[in-house]
Design an enzyme around this catalytic site. Structure first.
Site, mmCIF file in Angstrom:
data_model
loop_
_atom_site.group_PDB
_atom_site.id
_atom_site.type_symbol
_atom_site.label_atom_id
_atom_site.label_comp_id
_atom_site.label_asym_id
_atom_site.label_seq_id
_atom_site.Cartn_x
_atom_site.Cartn_y
_atom_site.Cartn_z
ATOM 1 C CG ASP A 83 0.274 -2.068 6.917
ATOM 2 O OD1 ASP A 83 -0.815 -2.338 7.455
ATOM 3 O OD2 ASP A 83 0.495 -0.999 6.319
ATOM 4 C CE1 TYR B 43 -9.092 2.657 6.278
ATOM 5 C CE2 TYR B 43 -8.233 3.794 8.204
ATOM 6 C CZ TYR B 43 -8.091 3.379 6.903
ATOM 7 O OH TYR B 43 -6.957 3.684 6.213
ATOM 8 C CE LYS B 44 -7.680 -0.230 4.306
ATOM 9 N NZ LYS B 44 -6.235 -0.226 4.117
ATOM 10 C CG PHE C 49 -2.022 0.920 1.240
ATOM 11 C CD1 PHE C 49 -3.187 0.618 0.560
ATOM 12 C CD2 PHE C 49 -1.931 2.137 1.900
ATOM 13 C CE1 PHE C 49 -4.253 1.512 0.552
ATOM 14 C CE2 PHE C 49 -2.987 3.037 1.892
ATOM 15 C CZ PHE C 49 -4.155 2.723 1.225
ATOM 16 N NE ARG D 44 -9.487 -3.206 -3.685
ATOM 17 C CZ ARG D 44 -9.015 -2.633 -2.590
ATOM 18 N NH1 ARG D 44 -7.931 -3.104 -2.005
ATOM 19 N NH2 ARG D 44 -9.616 -1.590 -2.063
HETATM 20 C C1 LIG Z 1 -5.511 0.857 4.381
HETATM 21 C C2 LIG Z 1 -4.073 0.697 4.577
HETATM 22 C C3 LIG Z 1 -3.322 1.695 5.191
HETATM 23 C C4 LIG Z 1 -3.986 2.996 5.576
HETATM 24 O O1 LIG Z 1 -3.202 3.870 6.288
HETATM 25 P P1 LIG Z 1 -3.886 5.120 7.011
HETATM 26 O O2 LIG Z 1 -2.775 5.789 7.683
HETATM 27 O O3 LIG Z 1 -4.920 4.550 7.931
HETATM 28 O O4 LIG Z 1 -4.559 5.952 5.971
HETATM 29 C C5 LIG Z 1 -1.975 1.469 5.394
HETATM 30 N N1 LIG Z 1 -1.390 0.316 5.006
HETATM 31 C C6 LIG Z 1 -2.098 -0.669 4.408
HETATM 32 C C7 LIG Z 1 -1.417 -1.958 4.014
HETATM 33 C C8 LIG Z 1 -3.447 -0.501 4.166
HETATM 34 O O5 LIG Z 1 -4.142 -1.473 3.559
#
Ligand SMILES: *Cc1c(COP(=O)(O)O)cnc(C)c1O
Length: 413
Positions: free
Chosen positions: A198, A223-224, A127, A372
């Site tokens: 992560d 939040y996911k 990400f 997706r």
């Molecule tokens: C969604 C996601 C993030 C999001 O980071 P935020 O700081 O909450 O915006 C980070 N890393 C991964 C792998 C994600 O899927």
């Protein structure tokens, strides 16, 4: 394989041990929600919880709420609840800040442990925020650290005796492909480096056992798959063995050993509490806690099993019914190598996703051509998969998506 019918799929719903949880979520009528890997649905109890918070907690207690309502210990308390979902001890996890900020804090801390080593390694397909934050770390440390962003296949040959930290996501956010977390962790540690996992796309979606794999650090968002609400606070994990001497760069007062001593000298708190920075968002954490509590009655093995079955069903149905329309499976077919999503490639991916959303099948597009579908076993039904594929087949057959804009224009896709 014989054609699967909707009646077959209804039977799966009837036998689903997690089916009872669906009613715990607010789900808009007539909508098939396949975007829980981006933003989880809202637990129903949140409405009343927020009303109580306003009327009874903040409204009546005002500043006393920090003590009387247990606001003060929320980062540790909610962290402890998340720990159970990722195979960690309660005092190894704390809820704080955002995933991005937590990566920053832990990356700098890791470099502190590995003085003499300069390399941070991550993958190109992680990400993007992970890469951006690590670039920021390297820039600040001008000359004392360097970032190597490599293809996943080159990972093992890049990790060497100069490597301090490797930052990885167990799930590729586009394809859904899974790393073997145990094997990667062992390879990284054999080189004397540390690993930061992560877990944003993992926690709440598939089984993670940080103790079994002996992970050093982890972060993840709320939040996911955890359904904590838009912009919910994130969490981080530090293995016991690194807690004592850890130095993080954002030394705010809430990470102090005695915040209310108001001393001009910084002294870090014990354990993961020192990873706190400023005052936490109590309202947002209240939502996250309510959402995480829904996992209290389920085993992650059940969640993982349903996720895999739903993914397999999606793939089988798509193969049986969409094969002639240029849709290619991007996700691994073997469910043990796949996270909680199914991704396809199609040259008209963007227009297809927009058309599906218009028909109330909520999925998303990731450039350049990825369609997706996130899978969230807590609140989805097997028949949701059937109905979504039905909609996809109709769309591809009719070719109606070709009449739309073929280029992304929306800010959030
Ligand atoms: C969604 C996601 C993030 C999001 O980071 P935020 O700081 O909450 O915006 C980070 N890393 C991964 C792998 C994600 O899927």
């Amino acid at each position: 394989m014989p054609e699967i019918t909707r009646a077959d799929v209804e039977t799966l719903d009837q036998q689903d041990p997690l089916a009872r949880l669906r009613t715990a979520f607010e789900l808009p009528a007539n909508q098939l929600y396949f975007n829980g890997n981006s933003l989880g649905a809202m637990p129903r109890a949140i409405s009343q919880r927020l009303r109580d918070f306003a009327e009874k907690e903040w409204g009546q207690q005002i500043v006393r709420g920090w003590v009387t309502q247990g606001w003060y210990e929320m980062p540790q308390r909610v962290g402890g609840k998340i720990a159970r979902l990722i195979g960690a001890a309660e005092d190894e996890v704390i809820v704080t800040d955002t995933t991005s900020i937590n990566i920053f804090k832990l990356a700098v801390a890791a470099l502190g442990f590995k003085s003499g080593r300069t390399k941070i390694v991550t993958t190109r397909d992680i990400f993007p925020t992970d890469i951006y934050i690590l670039e920021g770390v390297v820039n600040i440390l001008a000359g004392r650290a360097e970032l190597c962003v490599v293809e996943s296949e080159k990972l093992c040959s890049t990790i060497d005796q100069q490597t301090a930290l490797v930052v990885l996501s167990p799930v590729n956010y586009k394809s859904g492909a899974l790393f073997d977390m145990a094997k990667m962790t062992a390879q990284i540690q054999t080189q004397g480096a540390m690993v930061l996992w992560d877990l944003s796309h993992s926690c709440g979606a598939h089984e993670v056992d940080l103790h079994r794999i002996d992970a050093d650090f982890a972060v993840g968002c709320g939040y996911k798959f955890l359904n904590g609400g838009p912009g919910a606070p994130a969490y981080l994990y530090v293995a016991h063995r690194w807690q004592q001497n850890l130095q993080q760069p954002l030394t705010g007062w809430k990470g102090h050993a005695a915040p209310f001593a108001m001393s001009p000298e910084y002294r870090p708190a014990e354990g993961v509490t020192r990873l706190l920075c400023g005052t936490h968002p109590v309202i947002a954490m209240t939502c996250l806690e309510q959402a995480v509590d829904l996992f209290g009655t389920v085993e992650m093995s059940q969640v993982q099993q349903k996720s895999r079955r739903m993914g397999d069903l999606f793939i089988t149905l798509a193969e049986q019914r969409c094969a002639d329309y240029g849709l290619t499976l991007l996700s691994p077919k073997d469910s043990t190598c796949r996270g909680s999503q199914v991704s396809f490639q199609h040259p008209g991916g963007y227009a297809i996703v927009q058309s599906l959303i218009e028909k109330n099948v909520i999925c998303d597009f990731r450039a350049p051509d990825v369609v997706r579908f996130g899978i969230t076993p807590l609140y989805q039904k097997y028949t949701d998969v059937w109905d979504a594929v039905e909609c996809l087949v109709d769309l591809l057959k009719s070719g109606a998506w070709q009449e739309r804009d073929q280029k992304p224009s929306a800010t959030v896709t």
